[in-house]
Scaffold this active site. Sequence first.
Site, mmCIF file in Angstrom:
data_model
loop_
_atom_site.group_PDB
_atom_site.id
_atom_site.type_symbol
_atom_site.label_atom_id
_atom_site.label_comp_id
_atom_site.label_asym_id
_atom_site.label_seq_id
_atom_site.Cartn_x
_atom_site.Cartn_y
_atom_site.Cartn_z
ATOM 1 N N LYS A 1 -4.115 -15.084 14.654
ATOM 2 C CA LYS A 1 -4.602 -14.019 15.542
ATOM 3 C C LYS A 1 -5.368 -12.990 14.725
ATOM 4 O O LYS A 1 -4.781 -12.207 13.983
ATOM 5 C CB LYS A 1 -3.432 -13.343 16.273
ATOM 6 C CG LYS A 1 -3.938 -12.412 17.363
ATOM 7 C CD LYS A 1 -2.928 -11.410 17.800
ATOM 8 C CE LYS A 1 -3.350 -9.977 17.754
ATOM 9 N NZ LYS A 1 -4.690 -9.562 17.544
ATOM 10 N N GLU B 1 2.372 -6.691 4.844
ATOM 11 C CA GLU B 1 1.552 -5.821 3.984
ATOM 12 C C GLU B 1 1.069 -4.657 4.825
ATOM 13 O O GLU B 1 0.428 -4.875 5.852
ATOM 14 C CB GLU B 1 0.303 -6.565 3.506
ATOM 15 C CG GLU B 1 0.577 -7.875 2.859
ATOM 16 C CD GLU B 1 0.541 -7.768 1.360
ATOM 17 O OE1 GLU B 1 0.377 -6.641 0.857
ATOM 18 O OE2 GLU B 1 0.698 -8.807 0.723
ATOM 19 N N CYS C 1 -7.075 -0.645 2.434
ATOM 20 C CA CYS C 1 -5.711 -0.141 2.267
ATOM 21 C C CYS C 1 -5.504 0.338 0.833
ATOM 22 O O CYS C 1 -4.634 1.145 0.551
ATOM 23 C CB CYS C 1 -4.677 -1.170 2.679
ATOM 24 S SG CYS C 1 -5.096 -2.807 2.141
ATOM 25 N N GLU D 1 -1.546 8.283 6.232
ATOM 26 C CA GLU D 1 -2.714 7.438 5.964
ATOM 27 C C GLU D 1 -3.807 7.752 6.975
ATOM 28 O O GLU D 1 -3.577 7.725 8.181
ATOM 29 C CB GLU D 1 -2.308 5.963 6.070
ATOM 30 C CG GLU D 1 -3.323 5.066 5.437
ATOM 31 C CD GLU D 1 -2.968 3.588 5.551
ATOM 32 O OE1 GLU D 1 -3.479 2.820 4.741
ATOM 33 O OE2 GLU D 1 -2.193 3.209 6.450
#
Length: 1008
Positions: free
Chosen positions: A680, A761, A795, A891
């Site tokens: 996906k 992750e 990231c 973040e």
Amino acid sequence: MRSLQSEVEQRGTRIFELIDQHPGSLFSKAGFYQRMMALSMRDEQFKVQMFRFVDVLPSLRKSGDIIQHLEEYFAGMRNGFAPVIQTGVRVARFVPWISAFILRRNVSGMARQFIAGKNCADVMKTLRKRHAKKIGFTVDLLGEAVLSEKEADEYAARCLDLLECLARETQGWTDPLGKNSELFPVVNLSVKISALYSQMNPADPTDAIAHLTPKLRPILRRARELGAFINFDMESYAHKNITLELFKTTFGEGEFKDWPDAGIVIQAYLRDAEADLRKLIDWGGARGTRFTVRLVKGAYWDFETIKSRQNGWNCPVYFQKPESDLNFEALSRLLLENESIVTAAFGSHNVRSIAHAQALADELGIDRSRFEFQLLYGMAGPIKRALVEMGYRVREYCPVGELLPGMSYLVRRLLENTSNEGFLRAKFSENVSAAELLRDPKELIRQNRANLPEATIPAIAEDRHPKNGASIEPPPGDIYENSPLVNFVYQESQEKMRIALREVRNRFGEKYPLVIAGEKVWTDKLTPSVNPSAPKEVVGYVAEAGIPEAERAVKAARAAFGKWSRTPFEERARLLEGAAAIMDRRRYELAALEVFEVGKPWAEADGDIREAIDFCRFYAERMRQIGRPRLTQHVPGEESYQHYWPRGVALVIAPWNFPIAILCGMVSAALVTGNTVIMKPSEQSIICGAMLMEIFQEAGVPPGVLNFLSGRGSVIGAHLVDHQDVDLIAFTGSREVGLRIWESAGITRPGQRELKRVVCEMGGKNPVIIDSDADLDEAITDSIYSAFGYQGQKCSALSRLILLDENYDRVMERLLSAARSLRVGNSEEPGIMVGPVIDEAAYKRIQEYIEIGKSEATLAYQAKEVPPEGYFIPPTIFTGVKPDMRIAREEIFGPVLSVIKVPDLDEAFEVANGTDYALTAGFFSRSPANIDRAKAEIEAGNVYVNRSCTGAIVGRHPFGGFKMSGGGTKAGGADYLLQFLLPRVVTENVTRHGFAPEEVPEYRDEFL
Ligand SMILES: Cc1cc2nc3c(=O)[nH]c(=O)nc-3n(C[C@H](O)[C@H](O)[C@H](O)COP(=O)(O)OP(=O)(O)OC[C@H]3O[C@@H](n4cnc5c(N)ncnc54)[C@H](O)[C@@H]3O)c2cc1C
């Protein structure tokens, strides 16, 4: 008639005789420098430490810092000089300021060896002395790497000032030969093109030339008025094509077409050099006005070989020194044979190369006043004197500037002078005979080849650069070779990318199906995917899966599992390699798709495809290493073999920021280990997902083994995570979704066979610390790239820059102007660094964070101009940020950088480690002790020292973090596949009535 070789020998011998008549040293100043060079030539470890110490010294302000560095660099050395050095270090500890003073003076003296003066007035003293000795000059302005347009404008202004001053001070100077003097103006300025434009990008020569021409014009105009000569120096290979193109554009038309006083450099160590020179000569012929070429071998040999090896590029330079020498001679001939078009300047200290040019000129009947020899200031004085005595024109290349900006120049000279390959070392330090030094390079190449077996010849460079590390066992990353990055320095690569962009654009709006059990599946809904640079453009549509399709996909995957899990791992590995080959073939097309679908700049998009290819090849090799059942221990009478079974059905949920690489990495790991997969992609990168499905189908993935579902994460993603028939979830994405998956997977549902495994992750809030002695050229360039490259949407991106009080102002001044100079725009244009953020939701969220930042901290910089359409967020920098503020903790995933000021390094580490995340971190320093501390103390899965904190390479930088950054997995690392596997051990008692076989095989394949 005598052969050219004997003419060369005769002239060379004459030069040596003249040198020996005035025995002088290799360098103009003796003392400390001579001693350091002698030590460096004897001991490689000392040389490395000495060069590093010299590099850092000018940036150290306090005596204590100098002594501390001295100690760190030299106290632990285990060689013959250790006692001397250690005594020096001990003395220094007692009287730091005296020792620091002496050291600084000695190293400054060493730099003054090569730097002709601080400024024009200073350098004039040298130039006058040289003039009296019939030696001319070209002056070069030393500068720090130019990080911003402000710095570039300052360089241009300094060039103009220098021209004025030199012209004024040399009025009335006459040509030393008094013949053909019109070809050799007295005032000669060497210009570094990269210092005139901070955003030069090899992929975008048009932009570079558009910015460089207006900056050059005033310099050229003034030079022409003053009767001065301008030379374009040649720098690293990345800038070569732009420099050549700029030269031809500037002097090929308009105002400067009929101006002869311009020159450019050709580097003979480049394999391209001959083709470039031929083109230049053709261009010069058509232009109809003379120009000059300075022929050199090239000053960046080590840099070019390292860089090309790191990126997997064809190395642009020759590997063998005599090849460069031979090419220098071939190019000398080309230049002299075209003397009616081009004036030759031979830049060399090598008596053989010089004698060859002399002999050739005589052979061709060219008067010695029609070309010149150029040599560097501070080197090879006896050769200069000999050439003047022989009646040749000699010009000295004189760098001007301060010590700190002069460091990279100084280190280049130190490298050159201690190189095993260098002529000067051979002649002046090792007293190699004249006959040996004058040998024909052709013969040396022949001899080298004769001494080596044929197959090893291309590997000569390898010998010179042994692999890192001393172990005999190859490290895990060495089991395969990374695919090379596309090198956009080549026009051909730029053209291929442009064509790919056009072709992908022509396919905008196409529709793609889901793929379940090998069949195309259409649903009544289509999801559009838009171009974030121009949201009105629909890149394509993919059928949207709902729960029924998710169910079908699980069934298909489950049904295919039995056979796939028993398919030999070799076959599975070949599937991955097949997919890699297809991606390689479609490389530009896939990169172009990323430019449109997720707004990746060219090089970033290419890097993503490279990473996907690497994942496939690395995991294929890794599987071959771990696939066979292996004996666990040698013990008589019993055999135990460990091997692995796949876990079952894997659900792969990937993000959009590395839309093909991360998706492909997780899918390929699951497939090669024998799991079946439901893939996906992120809702924002569904076309990339559809492409990856196409690629695996073409590579031959059996029906049901890989199924492609595109749809909403909140609907099908959530349903599949909870599904009893899904055994493993490989997820990369936000912390919010990651934690939900982690939690949900922990619940065991009725009918569930396995405990679900989650490979997870998540994000980061990555810090970079700049130490007080850091190389700011490097630290700022890399910090800007880490924070704003791909709009801060990696990231791994830098989001917290931690600066020490001590160098805060110095860093901020350059950082802010570097940010001001960044190119923001549509990623379709080459050379753009900051493109759009992914979509409207991200755009709004980042804007909200910017508002929060404004209320919490100080907005130090925000770009003003961004394209009006598209999701463009201007690069933004906040200062006065405290570690507990939201912009320092949460973040943001956008081009927003928070700068945190701390009093010392202890607090810097504390702040760096003080968040929920531990993904990447960077540390810039030249203190070995502080670097060791950073390596040991920084909490991050990937700690980068003196480089950017993004851009992990498969096999080289296994990637992934801990704390709230993830479950401690390392994508692209040796252990990654183990997470997709169930370990199993089979033990058999092989003793029969006290008898057991003596030989036990290391591997047993029968129960695979
Ligand atoms: C006046 C002047 C201007 C200069 N301007 C420039 C410039 O604009 N750009 C630039 O790049 N350099 C420039 N240089 C630097 C020049 O490239 C080096 O000083 C030069 O390469 C040293 O060559 P040499 O002939 O003096 O010495 P040599 O000892 O004969 O040659 C050393 C050179 O050989 C090459 N070499 C070393 N090892 C190998 C190997 N294993 N395989 C292949 N080749 C090898 C390298 O180029 C090395 O510098 C200039 C030099 C001078 C004198």
